[in-house]
Write an enzyme that holds these catalytic residues in place. Structure first.
Site, mmCIF file in Angstrom:
data_model
loop_
_atom_site.group_PDB
_atom_site.id
_atom_site.type_symbol
_atom_site.label_atom_id
_atom_site.label_comp_id
_atom_site.label_asym_id
_atom_site.label_seq_id
_atom_site.Cartn_x
_atom_site.Cartn_y
_atom_site.Cartn_z
ATOM 1 N N SER A 143 -6.812 -9.014 -1.603
ATOM 2 C CA SER A 143 -7.169 -8.523 -2.941
ATOM 3 C C SER A 143 -7.934 -9.614 -3.669
ATOM 4 O O SER A 143 -7.838 -10.789 -3.291
ATOM 5 C CB SER A 143 -5.890 -8.201 -3.712
ATOM 6 O OG SER A 143 -6.156 -8.070 -5.108
ATOM 7 N N TYR A 156 2.717 -9.317 -7.154
ATOM 8 C CA TYR A 156 1.597 -8.827 -6.344
ATOM 9 C C TYR A 156 0.637 -9.975 -6.003
ATOM 10 O O TYR A 156 0.249 -10.165 -4.839
ATOM 11 C CB TYR A 156 0.866 -7.738 -7.129
ATOM 12 C CG TYR A 156 -0.252 -7.054 -6.425
ATOM 13 C CD1 TYR A 156 -1.543 -7.592 -6.408
ATOM 14 C CD2 TYR A 156 -0.048 -5.830 -5.789
ATOM 15 C CE1 TYR A 156 -2.585 -6.938 -5.762
ATOM 16 C CE2 TYR A 156 -1.100 -5.177 -5.154
ATOM 17 C CZ TYR A 156 -2.353 -5.734 -5.152
ATOM 18 O OH TYR A 156 -3.395 -5.091 -4.515
HETATM 19 P P1 NAP Z 1 -2.256 3.705 -2.374
HETATM 20 O O1 NAP Z 1 -3.292 4.717 -2.661
HETATM 21 O O2 NAP Z 1 -1.041 3.619 -3.246
HETATM 22 O O3 NAP Z 1 -1.798 3.882 -0.838
HETATM 23 C C1 NAP Z 1 -0.778 3.071 -0.339
HETATM 24 C C2 NAP Z 1 -0.488 3.534 1.072
HETATM 25 O O4 NAP Z 1 0.497 2.682 1.647
HETATM 26 C C3 NAP Z 1 0.058 4.947 1.157
HETATM 27 O O5 NAP Z 1 -0.453 5.558 2.318
HETATM 28 C C4 NAP Z 1 1.553 4.745 1.277
HETATM 29 O O6 NAP Z 1 2.160 5.844 1.918
HETATM 30 C C5 NAP Z 1 1.574 3.481 2.140
HETATM 31 N N1 NAP Z 1 2.822 2.698 2.047
HETATM 32 C C6 NAP Z 1 3.412 2.202 0.934
HETATM 33 N N2 NAP Z 1 4.546 1.557 1.268
HETATM 34 C C7 NAP Z 1 4.678 1.657 2.623
HETATM 35 C C8 NAP Z 1 5.632 1.224 3.565
HETATM 36 N N3 NAP Z 1 6.703 0.538 3.179
HETATM 37 N N4 NAP Z 1 5.453 1.532 4.867
HETATM 38 C C9 NAP Z 1 4.365 2.219 5.270
HETATM 39 N N5 NAP Z 1 3.400 2.664 4.430
HETATM 40 C C10 NAP Z 1 3.569 2.376 3.120
HETATM 41 O O7 NAP Z 1 -2.879 2.236 -2.401
HETATM 42 P P2 NAP Z 1 -4.363 1.683 -2.155
HETATM 43 O O8 NAP Z 1 -5.002 1.431 -3.476
HETATM 44 O O9 NAP Z 1 -5.042 2.511 -1.143
HETATM 45 O O10 NAP Z 1 -4.007 0.245 -1.552
HETATM 46 C C11 NAP Z 1 -4.057 -0.011 -0.174
HETATM 47 C C12 NAP Z 1 -4.071 -1.518 0.010
HETATM 48 O O11 NAP Z 1 -5.196 -2.072 -0.690
HETATM 49 C C13 NAP Z 1 -2.846 -2.221 -0.583
HETATM 50 O O12 NAP Z 1 -2.500 -3.315 0.234
HETATM 51 C C14 NAP Z 1 -3.353 -2.743 -1.925
HETATM 52 O O13 NAP Z 1 -2.622 -3.869 -2.358
HETATM 53 C C15 NAP Z 1 -4.751 -3.107 -1.552
HETATM 54 N N6 NAP Z 1 -5.674 -3.228 -2.676
HETATM 55 C C16 NAP Z 1 -5.911 -2.162 -3.495
HETATM 56 C C17 NAP Z 1 -6.841 -2.321 -4.534
HETATM 57 C C18 NAP Z 1 -7.176 -1.191 -5.472
HETATM 58 O O14 NAP Z 1 -7.844 -1.473 -6.483
HETATM 59 N N7 NAP Z 1 -6.756 0.030 -5.239
HETATM 60 C C19 NAP Z 1 -7.493 -3.526 -4.715
HETATM 61 C C20 NAP Z 1 -7.183 -4.598 -3.876
HETATM 62 C C21 NAP Z 1 -6.288 -4.429 -2.846
HETATM 63 P P3 NAP Z 1 3.760 6.173 1.731
HETATM 64 O O15 NAP Z 1 4.080 5.920 0.287
HETATM 65 O O16 NAP Z 1 3.891 7.587 2.150
HETATM 66 O O17 NAP Z 1 4.477 5.228 2.641
HETATM 67 C C1 GCO Z 2 -3.620 -4.559 -11.407
HETATM 68 C C2 GCO Z 2 -4.129 -3.876 -10.175
HETATM 69 C C3 GCO Z 2 -4.672 -4.884 -9.166
HETATM 70 C C4 GCO Z 2 -5.376 -4.078 -8.082
HETATM 71 C C5 GCO Z 2 -6.078 -4.905 -7.100
HETATM 72 C C6 GCO Z 2 -7.149 -5.747 -7.698
HETATM 73 O O1 GCO Z 2 -2.536 -4.185 -11.891
HETATM 74 O O2 GCO Z 2 -4.348 -5.442 -11.911
HETATM 75 O O3 GCO Z 2 -3.108 -3.098 -9.578
HETATM 76 O O4 GCO Z 2 -3.615 -5.659 -8.660
HETATM 77 O O5 GCO Z 2 -4.472 -3.298 -7.439
HETATM 78 O O6 GCO Z 2 -5.249 -5.645 -6.279
HETATM 79 O O7 GCO Z 2 -7.894 -6.256 -6.625
#
Ligand code: NAP
Ligand code: GCO
Length: 252
Positions: A143, A156
Site C-alpha cells: 500500500s 494497517y
Molecule cells: P476488499 O474489496 O475489501 O476485498 C478484500 C478481499 O479479501 C475479499 O475478497 C475478502 O473476502 C478477502 N478476505 C478478507 N479477509 C480474508 C481472510 N481472512 N481470508 C481470506 N480472504 C480474506 O479490499 P480491496 O480494496 O480489494 O483490498 C485488497 C488488498 O489491497 C488489501 O490487501 C488492501 O490492504 C490492499 N489495498 C487496497 C487499497 C484500496 O484503496 N482499496 C489500497 C492499497 C492497498 P472474504 O471477506 O469473503 O474473506
Molecule cells: C484509509 C484507507 C487506506 C487505503 C489504502 C491506501 O483509511 O486511509 O483505507 O489505508 O486502504 O491502503 O493505499
C-alpha cells in the site's frame, strides 16, 4: 538477441488470496486473460462462487479455494488440496480504523494477522514447491501506507510497512532459487474497503487534491504491473515495491 518481452502467463497456475472482489478479483481476471489458470480465494463461499462465474462466463480457467488466510491449519489444507502453484498473490487484507490510543487489541491483531502474517503463512505453504522446481513468483499487495501513515490507520500502516520488509526478506532468502518476490503499493482505489471514504465528500475532495492525478485509482490501473511481475519479463526484478498511486507518494 533482444526480443519483445514475454508477458504471457500461459501454462501457469496462480493463487490470488482475497480475490472474491475488489483488487484481488481484478488481478485474477487480468492474469486469467493473460493465460494463467487462476484460483480464487476468500472466506465467503457464495461470494467466491459468484466471482468465479464472472470469469467462467468470459471463458477463463478458474477454480476456487475457500479458506481463511489467517488460519494456519486451513492454509495447510489448501496447500494439500491445490498442489503446486507458480504465481502467488498475497492480496487478502482488511481495515479496522480507529485512533491508536482507543484501538482494541482485537482490531490490532486482526489487521496484522490478515494483512501481514497471512503473507508469511501462505507463502511458507507454497514456496517449498517453488524451491523444488526452481521457479516461482510471489507478489505482495502492499500500500502507499507501506511508506506513509494517516491518523486512524496505525494498525494497517504497521502491517503494510511490515509487508514491504517481508517482501525484501523473502527476496533475500528465495532469490537464490529463482523465485522473484515483489510488491505493489496501490494508492487510493474505489473498492469495498475504501467505500466509507469514497462516500465522504470531504475525504473524497481531499484525496482528489492530494493525488497528483486528481482521481481515485481504478482497478484496471493495477493489472499491468501485476501481470508484468508475474511474467518472465520480470525475472530479474526482486525485492521491490512499485507504488501505483497517481503520484501521491512522489509529491508533497
Ligand atoms: P476488499 O474489496 O475489501 O476485498 C478484500 C478481499 O479479501 C475479499 O475478497 C475478502 O473476502 C478477502 N478476505 C478478507 N479477509 C480474508 C481472510 N481472512 N481470508 C481470506 N480472504 C480474506 O479490499 P480491496 O480494496 O480489494 O483490498 C485488497 C488488498 O489491497 C488489501 O490487501 C488492501 O490492504 C490492499 N489495498 C487496497 C487499497 C484500496 O484503496 N482499496 C489500497 C492499497 C492497498 P472474504 O471477506 O469473503 O474473506
Ligand atoms: C484509509 C484507507 C487506506 C487505503 C489504502 C491506501 O483509511 O486511509 O483505507 O489505508 O486502504 O491502503 O493505499
Amino acid at each position: 538477441m533482444i526480443t519483445a518481452p514475454d508477458f504471457s502467463l500461459s501454462g501457469k497456475k496462480a493463487l490470488i488470496t482475497g480475490s472474491s472482489q475488489g483488487i484481488g478479483l481484478a488481478l485474477a481476471t487480468a492474469m486469467a486473460k493473460s493465460g494463467a489458470a487462476v484460483v480464487l480465494n476468500g472466506r465467503d463461499e457464495s461470494k467466491l462462487a459468484k466471482a468465479a462465474d464472472k470469469l467462467k462466463t468470459q471463458g477463463l480457467e478458474v477454480a476456487v479455494a475457500p479458506f481463511d488466510v489467517t488460519d494456519e491449519a486451513a492454509v495447510q489444507r489448501a496447500k494439500c488440496a491445490l498442489g503446486e502453484i507458480d504465481i502467488l498473490v498475497n492480496n487478502a487484507g482488511i481495515q479496522r480504523r480507529g485512533a491508536l490510543e482507543a484501538l482494541s487489541l482485537a482490531d490490532w491483531n486482526t489487521v496484522l494477522s490478515t494483512n501481514l502474517t497471512s503473507a508469511f503463512l501462505v507463502s511458507r505453504a507454497f514456496v517449498p514447491g517453488m524451491i523444488k522446481r526452481r521457479s516461482g513468483k510471489i507478489i505482495n499487495i502492499c500500500s502507499l501506507m507501506s511508506d506513509l501513515a494517516r491518523p486512524t490507520t496505525g494498525n494497517y500502516a504497521a502491517a503494510k510497512g511490515g509487508l514491504r520488509m517481508l517482501t525484501r526478506a523473502m527476496c533475500g532468502e528465495w532469490a537464490q532459487h529463482n523465485i522473484q518476490v515483489n510488491g505493489i503499493g496501490p494508492g487510493y482505489f474505489e473498492t469495498e474497503l475504501t467505500a466509507p471514504l469514497v462516500a465522504d465528500p470531504k475525504f473524497d475532495s481531499w484525496i482528489r487534491g492530494r493525488t497528483p492525478a486528481g482521481r481515485w485509482g481504478q482497478l484496471q490501473d493495477l493489472t499491468g504491473a501485476a501481470v508484468f511481475m508475474a511474467s518472465s519479463a520480470a525475472d530479474f526484478l526482486n525485492g521491490q515495491v512499485l507504488m501505483i498511486d497517481g503520484g501521491l507518494t512522489a509529491v508533497v
